[in-house]
Design an enzyme around this catalytic site. Sequence first.
Site, PDB file in Angstrom:
ATOM      1  N   HIS A   3      47.158  45.640  30.941  1.00 42.06           N
ATOM      2  CA  HIS A   3      46.470  44.408  31.360  1.00 42.06           C
ATOM      3  C   HIS A   3      47.009  43.950  32.719  1.00 42.06           C
ATOM      4  CE1 HIS A   3      44.981  40.315  31.504  1.00 42.06           C
ATOM      5  NE2 HIS A   3      44.110  40.651  30.562  1.00 42.06           N
ATOM      6  N   GLU A  46      38.471  45.821  34.030  1.00 39.54           N
ATOM      7  CA  GLU A  46      38.620  44.392  34.284  1.00 39.54           C
ATOM      8  C   GLU A  46      38.981  44.183  35.751  1.00 39.54           C
ATOM      9  OE1 GLU A  46      39.512  42.050  30.395  1.00 39.54           O
ATOM     10  OE2 GLU A  46      41.334  42.394  31.505  1.00 39.54           O
TER      11      GLU A  46
HETATM   12  C1  PEP Z   1      41.274  38.967  30.368  1.00 41.22           C
HETATM   13  O1  PEP Z   1      42.270  38.412  30.806  1.00 41.22           O
HETATM   14  O2  PEP Z   1      41.387  40.061  29.798  1.00 41.22           O
HETATM   15  C2  PEP Z   1      39.977  38.335  30.531  1.00 41.22           C
HETATM   16  C3  PEP Z   1      38.924  39.089  30.469  1.00 41.22           C
HETATM   17  O3  PEP Z   1      39.967  36.985  30.768  1.00 41.22           O
HETATM   18  P1  PEP Z   1      38.681  36.044  30.985  1.00 41.22           P
HETATM   19  O4  PEP Z   1      37.636  36.438  29.967  1.00 41.22           O
HETATM   20  O5  PEP Z   1      39.199  34.662  30.745  1.00 41.22           O
HETATM   21  O6  PEP Z   1      38.211  36.275  32.372  1.00 41.22           O
END
Ligand code: PEP
Length: 254
Positions: free
Chosen positions: A98, A171
Amino acid sequence: MNKKLIIGNWKMNMNESDSYTFFDEIKKNNNHFVHEFAIIPPAPLIISIKKYLKKNNINNWVKIGIQNFYPKDKGAFTGEISIKMFEDNTLDYLLVGHSERRLFFNENNQFAIEKALYALKNSNAKIVFIFGETLEQRKKGNLENIIKEFLEKLISEITFEDLERFIFAYEPIWSIGTGKIPTIKEIEEIFLIIKEILKSKFKGKDVNISKLIYGGSVNEVNYKLFLNSNLIDGLLIGGVALESHKFISILKNE
Ligand code: PEP
């Protein structure tokens, strides 16, 4: 709509009673869920949550994961958590890589890969391997390199059968918690690159056994944009996973 995988990461939020209230709502609404899901609570809550789920007869279908772990069985690693501390098969999902681990705790691809390989050998859990670019990296346009940097090394160490245990979560760092999202086309391009790399390693095999999910500012309004794509197998959700009514609305595909 096909059944997708929705993973809620609570990060360092929620306490024991908040989490029980959340799962009470889940239990009340589960007959209407379209998608499968998992919750990734803070590690100190996992054992009591597991007991609560069992007491409420929802332990068979509520999947639970862990946000972080150290890739050793036990030993002198003050402050760290071993997945061996949890009973066999207690953890359904393990997050690795992450961006908050990378940013605040200096974890890099090499360590994320070490954790993933350890998890493969020492658990039955699915491994959610998270990656994504900063805004600067995006501007430079080297997304393919960012993917190659972890994926080629990782897949050089695993078999085709192992691939089924992997969920690759894209992400973009600039999207997490900011309300900004990439276009679906941009996400699909990333996922096609991943599939190509996997196909060239596992020639002739069906690489769709691993899942590809998206995370970053997904909410109860925009989630369908992502889920409508055949290439996106699910979502990793932060902020909105803390609000049961919003998370449940996504699970119901309302
Ligand atoms: C995350 O931190 O994995 C994430 C997707 O956060 P958010 O949905 O708040 O953007």
